[in-house]
Structure formats: C-alpha cells, structure tokens
Design an enzyme around this catalytic site. Structure first.
Site, PDB file in Angstrom:
ATOM      1  N   LYS A  42       0.844  -1.200   0.000  1.00 61.48           N
ATOM      2  CA  LYS A  42       0.000   0.000   0.000  1.00 61.48           C
ATOM      3  C   LYS A  42       0.879   1.250   0.000  1.00 61.48           C
ATOM      4  O   LYS A  42       1.722   1.408   0.887  1.00 61.48           O
ATOM      5  CB  LYS A  42      -0.904   0.008   1.231  1.00 61.48           C
ATOM      6  N   ASP A  82      -1.254  -1.756  -4.412  1.00 59.45           N
ATOM      7  CA  ASP A  82      -2.689  -1.695  -4.110  1.00 59.45           C
ATOM      8  C   ASP A  82      -3.202  -0.273  -4.360  1.00 59.45           C
ATOM      9  O   ASP A  82      -2.437   0.685  -4.308  1.00 59.45           O
ATOM     10  CB  ASP A  82      -2.936  -2.023  -2.622  1.00 59.45           C
ATOM     11  N   GLN A 139     -10.283   0.333  -9.341  1.00 58.59           N
ATOM     12  CA  GLN A 139     -11.524   0.096  -8.591  1.00 58.59           C
ATOM     13  C   GLN A 139     -12.739   0.378  -9.475  1.00 58.59           C
ATOM     14  O   GLN A 139     -12.880   1.475 -10.026  1.00 58.59           O
ATOM     15  CB  GLN A 139     -11.555   1.013  -7.373  1.00 58.59           C
ATOM     16  N   ARG A 170      -5.093  -5.530 -11.339  1.00 57.89           N
ATOM     17  CA  ARG A 170      -6.126  -6.213 -10.566  1.00 57.89           C
ATOM     18  C   ARG A 170      -7.367  -5.321 -10.639  1.00 57.89           C
ATOM     19  O   ARG A 170      -7.271  -4.111 -10.463  1.00 57.89           O
ATOM     20  CB  ARG A 170      -5.685  -6.338  -9.104  1.00 57.89           C
ATOM     21  N   LYS A 189     -13.857  -4.122  -6.752  1.00 62.23           N
ATOM     22  CA  LYS A 189     -14.970  -3.166  -6.677  1.00 62.23           C
ATOM     23  C   LYS A 189     -14.509  -1.848  -6.064  1.00 62.23           C
ATOM     24  O   LYS A 189     -14.933  -0.772  -6.471  1.00 62.23           O
ATOM     25  CB  LYS A 189     -16.094  -3.738  -5.812  1.00 62.23           C
ATOM     26  N   GLY A 190     -13.645  -1.923  -5.054  1.00 61.77           N
ATOM     27  CA  GLY A 190     -13.222  -0.731  -4.305  1.00 61.77           C
ATOM     28  C   GLY A 190     -13.807  -0.788  -2.912  1.00 61.77           C
ATOM     29  O   GLY A 190     -14.996  -1.081  -2.744  1.00 61.77           O
ATOM     30  N   ARG A 214     -12.024  -3.585   8.916  1.00 59.11           N
ATOM     31  CA  ARG A 214     -12.622  -3.354   7.587  1.00 59.11           C
ATOM     32  C   ARG A 214     -13.304  -4.611   7.080  1.00 59.11           C
ATOM     33  O   ARG A 214     -14.415  -4.580   6.567  1.00 59.11           O
ATOM     34  CB  ARG A 214     -11.536  -2.937   6.593  1.00 59.11           C
TER      35      ARG A 214
HETATM   36  C1  LIG Z   1      -7.463 -10.013  -3.826  1.00 59.98           C
HETATM   37  C2  LIG Z   1      -8.165  -8.734  -3.492  1.00 59.98           C
HETATM   38  C3  LIG Z   1      -7.444  -7.544  -3.448  1.00 59.98           C
HETATM   39  C4  LIG Z   1      -8.100  -6.338  -3.196  1.00 59.98           C
HETATM   40  N1  LIG Z   1      -7.398  -5.160  -3.283  1.00 59.98           N
HETATM   41  C5  LIG Z   1      -8.054  -3.986  -3.133  1.00 59.98           C
HETATM   42  C6  LIG Z   1      -7.406  -2.735  -3.367  1.00 59.98           C
HETATM   43  O1  LIG Z   1      -6.205  -2.661  -3.711  1.00 59.98           O
HETATM   44  N2  LIG Z   1      -8.129  -1.607  -3.208  1.00 59.98           N
HETATM   45  C7  LIG Z   1      -9.459  -1.627  -2.841  1.00 59.98           C
HETATM   46  O2  LIG Z   1     -10.076  -0.557  -2.760  1.00 59.98           O
HETATM   47  N3  LIG Z   1     -10.081  -2.795  -2.608  1.00 59.98           N
HETATM   48  C8  LIG Z   1      -9.424  -3.970  -2.743  1.00 59.98           C
HETATM   49  N4  LIG Z   1     -10.090  -5.151  -2.546  1.00 59.98           N
HETATM   50  C9  LIG Z   1     -11.433  -5.140  -1.911  1.00 59.98           C
HETATM   51  C10 LIG Z   1     -12.529  -5.006  -2.944  1.00 59.98           C
HETATM   52  O3  LIG Z   1     -12.500  -3.718  -3.500  1.00 59.98           O
HETATM   53  C11 LIG Z   1     -13.904  -5.253  -2.309  1.00 59.98           C
HETATM   54  O4  LIG Z   1     -14.155  -4.333  -1.307  1.00 59.98           O
HETATM   55  C12 LIG Z   1     -14.086  -6.642  -1.727  1.00 59.98           C
HETATM   56  O5  LIG Z   1     -13.467  -7.612  -2.519  1.00 59.98           O
HETATM   57  C13 LIG Z   1     -15.573  -6.987  -1.622  1.00 59.98           C
HETATM   58  O6  LIG Z   1     -16.162  -6.963  -2.900  1.00 59.98           O
HETATM   59  P1  LIG Z   1     -16.659  -8.280  -3.693  1.00 59.98           P
HETATM   60  O7  LIG Z   1     -16.341  -8.079  -5.122  1.00 59.98           O
HETATM   61  O8  LIG Z   1     -16.080  -9.481  -3.073  1.00 59.98           O
HETATM   62  O9  LIG Z   1     -18.214  -8.230  -3.588  1.00 59.98           O
HETATM   63  P2  LIG Z   1     -19.205  -8.229  -2.339  1.00 59.98           P
HETATM   64  O10 LIG Z   1     -20.550  -8.014  -2.921  1.00 59.98           O
HETATM   65  O11 LIG Z   1     -18.727  -7.270  -1.285  1.00 59.98           O
HETATM   66  O12 LIG Z   1     -19.084  -9.671  -1.761  1.00 59.98           O
HETATM   67  C14 LIG Z   1     -19.555 -10.819  -2.451  1.00 59.98           C
HETATM   68  C15 LIG Z   1     -19.803 -11.931  -1.472  1.00 59.98           C
HETATM   69  O13 LIG Z   1     -18.610 -12.237  -0.735  1.00 59.98           O
HETATM   70  C16 LIG Z   1     -18.845 -12.053   0.645  1.00 59.98           C
HETATM   71  N5  LIG Z   1     -17.718 -11.322   1.215  1.00 59.98           N
HETATM   72  C17 LIG Z   1     -17.141 -10.234   0.720  1.00 59.98           C
HETATM   73  N6  LIG Z   1     -16.135  -9.804   1.522  1.00 59.98           N
HETATM   74  C18 LIG Z   1     -16.141 -10.696   2.576  1.00 59.98           C
HETATM   75  C19 LIG Z   1     -15.390 -10.823   3.752  1.00 59.98           C
HETATM   76  N7  LIG Z   1     -14.427  -9.964   4.021  1.00 59.98           N
HETATM   77  N8  LIG Z   1     -15.663 -11.837   4.584  1.00 59.98           N
HETATM   78  C20 LIG Z   1     -16.622 -12.733   4.314  1.00 59.98           C
HETATM   79  N9  LIG Z   1     -17.393 -12.671   3.206  1.00 59.98           N
HETATM   80  C21 LIG Z   1     -17.160 -11.668   2.361  1.00 59.98           C
HETATM   81  C22 LIG Z   1     -20.070 -11.159   0.774  1.00 59.98           C
HETATM   82  O14 LIG Z   1     -20.773 -11.406   1.963  1.00 59.98           O
HETATM   83  C23 LIG Z   1     -20.866 -11.561  -0.425  1.00 59.98           C
HETATM   84  O15 LIG Z   1     -21.621 -12.690  -0.151  1.00 59.98           O
HETATM   85  C24 LIG Z   1      -9.478  -6.360  -2.865  1.00 59.98           C
HETATM   86  C25 LIG Z   1     -10.194  -7.558  -2.912  1.00 59.98           C
HETATM   87  C26 LIG Z   1      -9.570  -8.721  -3.234  1.00 59.98           C
HETATM   88  C27 LIG Z   1     -10.368  -9.979  -3.324  1.00 59.98           C
END
Ligand SMILES: Cc1cc2nc3c(=O)[nH]c(=O)nc-3n(C[C@H](O)[C@H](O)[C@H](O)COP(=O)(O)OP(=O)(O)OC[C@H]3O[C@@H](n4cnc5c(N)ncnc54)[C@H](O)[C@@H]3O)c2cc1C
Length: 298
Positions: A89, A123, A152, A173, A176-177, A278
C-alpha cells in the site's frame, strides 16, 4: 442484526476478542507464519500474494521501517520460492506524507523485487491517492516489467484508466473498491458497480492485457467466466483473486479444477486491527460465525 451489533461494539471489545474473530483473515504476525499459510495454500493448488499489514503512516521513520520490512520480505520469498508475488500500500510507504518519499521507497522495493524475480502489485487506496499511484505505476513499469497495480470499479474514471493501461499491456487487478467515495466520483449502486466491473475486465481481456479478477461476488465470477469463454481467452492471460478467510473456498477450488489460476491475498503483520475491522464491517456475519465456533467443541 446480532452480528451487526458485534461489529458496532467492536471498538469497545478487548483486542484479544477482535484478534480471535479476525484470525481467519490474517496469516499471523510474522513472515514465518505467512510462509506457512502460503505453503498450505500452494498445496491446495492456489497461488498467493503476500501483504505486510500497515497503511497511512504518520512519520518518515514508520515509512522507512515499512520499506525495510518489504525489502526483507523479498529476500525471504526469493529464498523459499513460495510466494514470489507481493502487494503493498502506497500510504504505508509514506504517500500521505510526501510523494517523493513514497516514490523513492517504492522504487527501491520494485527494483530489488524485479532483480529477484518477484512481482509487486501496488494496491489502490482512496481517491486522494489515485493519480499519484497511477503515475508511480506508469513511471516504474517502463523500467521494471514485474509490476502491476489496481483499478476500482466503483470509480467513474476507471474505464479511461483501464483503456490507457490496457493499451500498453499493463497488469491490473480489478476490484470493486473498498473505501467510502462520494457520488461525484464513484458509483454507489451495487448493479452499476457490477456493470462497470465487467466492462473493465472485458477491456483488459480484449486488449490482451493481464488481469487479476479480484472478487467474491458470484455474479461477477460468473460474468467474468462468460467473457473469458466468449472471447476464448487463454488461462495464462488472467487469474482470479480472493482474500484469505473469505468463505468461498469451494468455488475457488472449482475454478482451479477447471484450469483457472486462483491467487489468495495473504496479509500478515502486527498491524492487523485496522485491516480486520474493515473485513468485519464488510461482512458482519463472519463475527457471529466465529463467535459461535468459540462455543462449539469439535
Ligand atoms: C485479492 C483482493 C485484493 C483487493 N485489493 C483492493 C485494493 O487494492 N483496493 C481496494 O479498494 N479494494 C481492494 N479489494 C477489496 C474489494 O474492492 C472489495 O471491497 C471486496 O473484494 C468486496 O467486494 P466483492 O467483489 O467481493 O463483492 P461483495 O458483494 O462485497 O461480496 C460478495 C460476497 O462475498 C462475501 N464477502 C465479501 N467480503 C467478505 C469478507 N471480508 N468476509 C466474508 N465474506 C465476504 C459477501 O458477503 C458476499 O456474499 C481487494 C479484494 C480482493 C479480493
């Protein structure tokens, strides 16, 4: 409701309780624990990227310490050949204090990593840092090919950013953000974010640029697979990515069994509190699930 309450009350809870709840999301406090987790994941057929927890440092000394921890981590991962892929980060390297400082420290890490055959992904943090992060990526990538960053899908600007990076066959990568951004610059509606997400993934794949599809959302996993199938994209042009601890292992195993690469993001370090908070806010159900397990004897 009960789980939301737990998360709301979390700041009042003793740290050891939070630690217990968040254990599933972090590999431990030191490099050795992270390597054990990476080896286990490797045995299960997953790739990994390791991240040293920490962000928004408030002094040059902290930034220097973070840089040195990353330099040591590169030595460690090149030695044991397990996780030659690292995420970092920019605000852990002092981007919030001085862009010159962060540029200097990140450049040192990327240089050492590229010499050691280790991939670095920068990131993406909240919007005050987007331009600086992308500029840094652009500048360093012309010198060091083993480098990627993150876009994002909730940001309005992202399709333009992806087009520019895809045109030069950059490595992104797509996620969603996770930060709170204003409606002036970011989509707030879940479906709009999803639609944009798939547009970004498609743009990367159509351009032949390498993309990390980082999501746990079944709609986006299905949508991305559809694009991959429709465009007949070869499996060496993309990978799926998930965070350690998110309970979708079955789905991920299904992906690897069908020949897709899956990489797990493995965070570790002493700064586990902010990261875990978070994650728990994102999915309060996890708090209840872990608490329930505390009372069940196996
Ligand atoms: C490998 C990786 C790297 C990332 N890097 C960044 C970055 O550099 N910058 C940034 O802004 N964001 C980053 N993120 C976070 C990302 O932006 C999302 O906030 C996060 O992935 C949740 O979005 P989703 O696409 O999984 O969808 P969601 O709709 O949030 O989740 C989909 C499903 O997964 C489940 N779920 C999601 N998160 C969790 C959790 N923590 N524990 C249990 N269940 C969960 C939800 O309950 C839902 O059922 C990263 C995510 C991943 C996977």
């Amino acid at each position: 409701m009960f789980n939301k309450l737990i998360v709301t009350l979390m700041p009042l809870a003793p740290k050891f309780i939070v630690k217990m709840i968040s254990k599933r999301y972090i590999a431990g406090e030191d490099t050795a624990s992270a390597m054990v987790t990476c080896q286990k994941l490797k045995d299960q057929g997953f790739l990994t990227t390791v991240d040293i927890l920490g962000e928004s440092v408030t002094s040059n000394e902290q930034a220097l310490e973070a840089r040195d921890s990353y330099l040591d981590l590169i030595t460690e991962v090149s030695k044991n050949n397990i996780a030659k892929n690292i995420s970092l980060k920019p605000t852990a390297m002092g981007l919030g204090l001085s862009a010159d400082l962060a540029n200097e420290y990140i450049a040192a890490i990327v240089k050492k990593a590229n010499e050691a055959g280790v991939f670095i992904r920068i990131d993406m943090e909240d919007s005050p840092y987007t331009d600086q992060t992308l500029e840094m990526y652009d500048r360093l990538r012309s010198q060091y090919p083993q480098l990627g960053t993150v876009i994002q899908a909730y940001m309005h600007r992202s399709l333009d950013d992806v087009k520019q990076i895809a045109a030069t066959k950059g490595n992104l990568r797509i996620c969603k953000g996770i930060y709170k951004e204003s409606p002036q610059i970011a989509y707030q509606d879940a479906d709009e974010i999803r639609q944009n997400y798939l547009k970004l993934v498609k743009e990367m794949l159509v351009s032949g640029a390498y993309v990390g599809i980082a999501t746990h959302d079944p709609v986006l996993l299905d949508g991305s697979l559809q694009i991959i199938n429709d465009l007949k994209i070869s499996p060496d042009k993309y990978e799926f990515q998930a965070l350690l601890g998110v309970p979708i292992v079955k789905r991920l195993e299904e992906l690897t069994s069908k020949g897709h690469r899956v990489r797990i993001y493995v965070p570790f370090g002493s700064e586990w509190y902010a990261y875990s908070s978070r994650r728990l806010k994102e999915n309060p159900d996890v708090a209840g699930y872990v608490l329930k397990n505390l009372f069940v004897t196996n």
